[in-house]
Design a protein around this motif. Structure first.
Motif, PDB file in Angstrom:
ATOM      1  N   ALA A  43       5.245  -3.125  60.513  1.00  0.00           N
ATOM      2  CA  ALA A  43       5.049  -3.913  59.293  1.00  0.00           C
ATOM      3  C   ALA A  43       4.425  -3.063  58.189  1.00  0.00           C
ATOM      4  CB  ALA A  43       4.183  -5.130  59.586  1.00  0.00           C
ATOM      5  N   ARG A  44       3.471  -2.216  58.558  1.00  0.00           N
ATOM      6  CA  ARG A  44       2.847  -1.331  57.566  1.00  0.00           C
ATOM      7  C   ARG A  44       3.857  -0.334  57.001  1.00  0.00           C
ATOM      8  NH1 ARG A  44      -3.160   0.285  59.789  1.00  0.00           N
ATOM      9  NH2 ARG A  44      -3.955  -1.840  59.852  1.00  0.00           N
ATOM     10  N   GLN A  45       4.664   0.251  57.875  1.00  0.00           N
ATOM     11  CA  GLN A  45       5.671   1.217  57.431  1.00  0.00           C
ATOM     12  C   GLN A  45       6.691   0.576  56.489  1.00  0.00           C
ATOM     13  OE1 GLN A  45       6.049   4.470  57.718  1.00  0.00           O
ATOM     14  NE2 GLN A  45       4.211   4.754  58.937  1.00  0.00           N
ATOM     15  N   LEU A  46       6.991  -0.699  56.737  1.00  0.00           N
ATOM     16  CA  LEU A  46       7.963  -1.422  55.921  1.00  0.00           C
ATOM     17  C   LEU A  46       7.323  -2.070  54.692  1.00  0.00           C
ATOM     18  CD1 LEU A  46       9.980  -3.165  58.772  1.00  0.00           C
ATOM     19  CD2 LEU A  46      10.648  -1.155  57.441  1.00  0.00           C
ATOM     20  N   HIS A  47       6.000  -1.913  54.542  1.00  0.00           N
ATOM     21  CA  HIS A  47       5.257  -2.533  53.435  1.00  0.00           C
ATOM     22  C   HIS A  47       5.495  -4.040  53.411  1.00  0.00           C
ATOM     23  CE1 HIS A  47       4.265   1.472  52.039  1.00  0.00           C
ATOM     24  NE2 HIS A  47       5.551   1.770  52.101  1.00  0.00           N
ATOM     25  N   ALA A  48       5.449  -4.655  54.577  1.00  0.00           N
ATOM     26  CA  ALA A  48       5.683  -6.094  54.695  1.00  0.00           C
ATOM     27  C   ALA A  48       4.564  -6.871  54.009  1.00  0.00           C
ATOM     28  CB  ALA A  48       5.758  -6.490  56.168  1.00  0.00           C
ATOM     29  N   ASP A  49       4.914  -7.989  53.420  1.00  0.00           N
ATOM     30  CA  ASP A  49       3.921  -8.858  52.789  1.00  0.00           C
ATOM     31  C   ASP A  49       3.128  -9.642  53.829  1.00  0.00           C
ATOM     32  OD1 ASP A  49       4.630  -8.124  50.178  1.00  0.00           O
ATOM     33  OD2 ASP A  49       6.256  -9.580  50.164  1.00  0.00           O
ATOM     34  N   ALA A  50       3.720  -9.875  54.986  1.00  0.00           N
ATOM     35  CA  ALA A  50       3.059 -10.650  56.033  1.00  0.00           C
ATOM     36  C   ALA A  50       3.624 -10.249  57.387  1.00  0.00           C
ATOM     37  CB  ALA A  50       3.267 -12.146  55.812  1.00  0.00           C
ATOM     38  N   LEU A  51       2.822 -10.464  58.418  1.00  0.00           N
ATOM     39  CA  LEU A  51       3.266 -10.245  59.799  1.00  0.00           C
ATOM     40  C   LEU A  51       2.855 -11.481  60.596  1.00  0.00           C
ATOM     41  CD1 LEU A  51       4.293  -8.577  62.221  1.00  0.00           C
ATOM     42  CD2 LEU A  51       1.982  -7.624  62.391  1.00  0.00           C
ATOM     43  N   LEU A  52       3.813 -12.145  61.174  1.00  0.00           N
ATOM     44  CA  LEU A  52       3.543 -13.318  62.001  1.00  0.00           C
ATOM     45  C   LEU A  52       3.761 -12.947  63.454  1.00  0.00           C
ATOM     46  CD1 LEU A  52       5.454 -16.031  59.944  1.00  0.00           C
ATOM     47  CD2 LEU A  52       3.051 -15.398  59.782  1.00  0.00           C
ATOM     48  N   LEU A  53       2.755 -13.159  64.275  1.00  0.00           N
ATOM     49  CA  LEU A  53       2.870 -12.925  65.717  1.00  0.00           C
ATOM     50  C   LEU A  53       2.913 -14.291  66.389  1.00  0.00           C
ATOM     51  CD1 LEU A  53       0.258 -10.060  66.067  1.00  0.00           C
ATOM     52  CD2 LEU A  53       2.728  -9.851  65.907  1.00  0.00           C
ATOM     53  N   LEU A  54       4.063 -14.670  66.870  1.00  0.00           N
ATOM     54  CA  LEU A  54       4.255 -15.983  67.471  1.00  0.00           C
ATOM     55  C   LEU A  54       4.173 -15.890  68.982  1.00  0.00           C
ATOM     56  CD1 LEU A  54       7.260 -17.093  65.246  1.00  0.00           C
ATOM     57  CD2 LEU A  54       4.815 -17.402  64.824  1.00  0.00           C
ATOM     58  N   THR A  55       3.640 -16.923  69.591  1.00  0.00           N
ATOM     59  CA  THR A  55       3.486 -16.940  71.038  1.00  0.00           C
ATOM     60  C   THR A  55       3.631 -18.365  71.546  1.00  0.00           C
ATOM     61  OG1 THR A  55       1.994 -16.354  72.849  1.00  0.00           O
ATOM     62  CG2 THR A  55       0.966 -17.153  70.840  1.00  0.00           C
ATOM     63  N   ASP A  56       3.833 -18.506  72.830  1.00  0.00           N
ATOM     64  CA  ASP A  56       3.956 -19.846  73.393  1.00  0.00           C
ATOM     65  C   ASP A  56       2.718 -20.262  74.188  1.00  0.00           C
ATOM     66  OD1 ASP A  56       4.263 -18.244  75.601  1.00  0.00           O
ATOM     67  OD2 ASP A  56       6.084 -19.193  76.312  1.00  0.00           O
ATOM     68  N   VAL A  57       1.605 -19.563  74.016  1.00  0.00           N
ATOM     69  CA  VAL A  57       0.371 -19.965  74.689  1.00  0.00           C
ATOM     70  C   VAL A  57      -0.277 -21.097  73.912  1.00  0.00           C
ATOM     71  CG1 VAL A  57      -0.023 -17.692  75.713  1.00  0.00           C
ATOM     72  CG2 VAL A  57      -1.073 -18.259  73.526  1.00  0.00           C
ATOM     73  N   ASP A  98       1.988  -6.003  69.981  1.00  0.00           N
ATOM     74  CA  ASP A  98       1.331  -6.446  68.754  1.00  0.00           C
ATOM     75  C   ASP A  98       0.983  -5.258  67.863  1.00  0.00           C
ATOM     76  OD1 ASP A  98       1.554  -8.939  69.854  1.00  0.00           O
ATOM     77  OD2 ASP A  98      -0.583  -9.202  70.246  1.00  0.00           O
ATOM     78  N   LEU A  99       0.444  -4.202  68.469  1.00  0.00           N
ATOM     79  CA  LEU A  99       0.114  -3.012  67.698  1.00  0.00           C
ATOM     80  C   LEU A  99       1.379  -2.372  67.136  1.00  0.00           C
ATOM     81  CD1 LEU A  99      -1.841  -0.867  66.661  1.00  0.00           C
ATOM     82  CD2 LEU A  99      -1.646   0.265  68.892  1.00  0.00           C
ATOM     83  N   THR A 100       2.429  -2.317  67.932  1.00  0.00           N
ATOM     84  CA  THR A 100       3.695  -1.753  67.481  1.00  0.00           C
ATOM     85  C   THR A 100       4.251  -2.552  66.302  1.00  0.00           C
ATOM     86  OG1 THR A 100       4.169  -0.949  69.703  1.00  0.00           O
ATOM     87  CG2 THR A 100       6.030  -1.120  68.194  1.00  0.00           C
ATOM     88  N   ALA A 101       4.199  -3.870  66.393  1.00  0.00           N
ATOM     89  CA  ALA A 101       4.668  -4.716  65.292  1.00  0.00           C
ATOM     90  C   ALA A 101       3.834  -4.474  64.037  1.00  0.00           C
ATOM     91  CB  ALA A 101       4.612  -6.187  65.697  1.00  0.00           C
ATOM     92  N   SER A 102       2.532  -4.322  64.200  1.00  0.00           N
ATOM     93  CA  SER A 102       1.647  -4.063  63.070  1.00  0.00           C
ATOM     94  C   SER A 102       1.979  -2.742  62.396  1.00  0.00           C
ATOM     95  CB  SER A 102       0.193  -4.057  63.550  1.00  0.00           C
ATOM     96  OG  SER A 102      -0.675  -3.641  62.529  1.00  0.00           O
ATOM     97  N   LEU A 103       2.175  -1.704  63.180  1.00  0.00           N
ATOM     98  CA  LEU A 103       2.523  -0.397  62.616  1.00  0.00           C
ATOM     99  C   LEU A 103       3.862  -0.437  61.890  1.00  0.00           C
ATOM    100  CD1 LEU A 103       1.367   1.874  65.570  1.00  0.00           C
ATOM    101  CD2 LEU A 103       0.221   1.563  63.358  1.00  0.00           C
TER     102      LEU A 103
END
Length: 81
Positions: free
Chosen positions: A27-41, A20-25
């Motif tokens: 997304a920030r580097q790519l200047h993403a407009d949104a980050l969705l973290l999907l899970t099956d819980v 999750d932290l890696t995805a967040s970092l």
């Protein structure tokens, strides 16, 4: 994770990362407009792993204001008070 071999070659190595932290970092580097973290819980849990655990099915941004500070103090993605 990739390690340099003794002969200058590269080889894979087992590692544990906070995805999750890696995805967040990333997304920030790519200047993403949104980050969705999907899970099956079934739900995020407050007090996860304790007898007081309760499912959080919906939360407003204001209710999660402390989440970032909590994540920065802990390894992984468990959010606890």
């Amino acid at each position: 994770m990739v390690k340099h071999g003794g002969t200058g070659s590269l080889r894979g190595a087992e590692a544990v990362i906070d995805k999750d932290l890696t995805a967040s970092l990333l997304a920030r580097q790519l200047h993403a407009d949104a980050l969705l973290l999907l899970t099956d819980v079934d739900a995020v849990q407050d007090d996860y792993g304790t007898p007081r655990a309760r499912a959080i099915h919906m939360a407003a941004i204001g209710q999660l204001a402390d989440a970032q500070a909590l994540l920065e103090r802990r390894a992984g993605t468990v959010i606890e008070p």
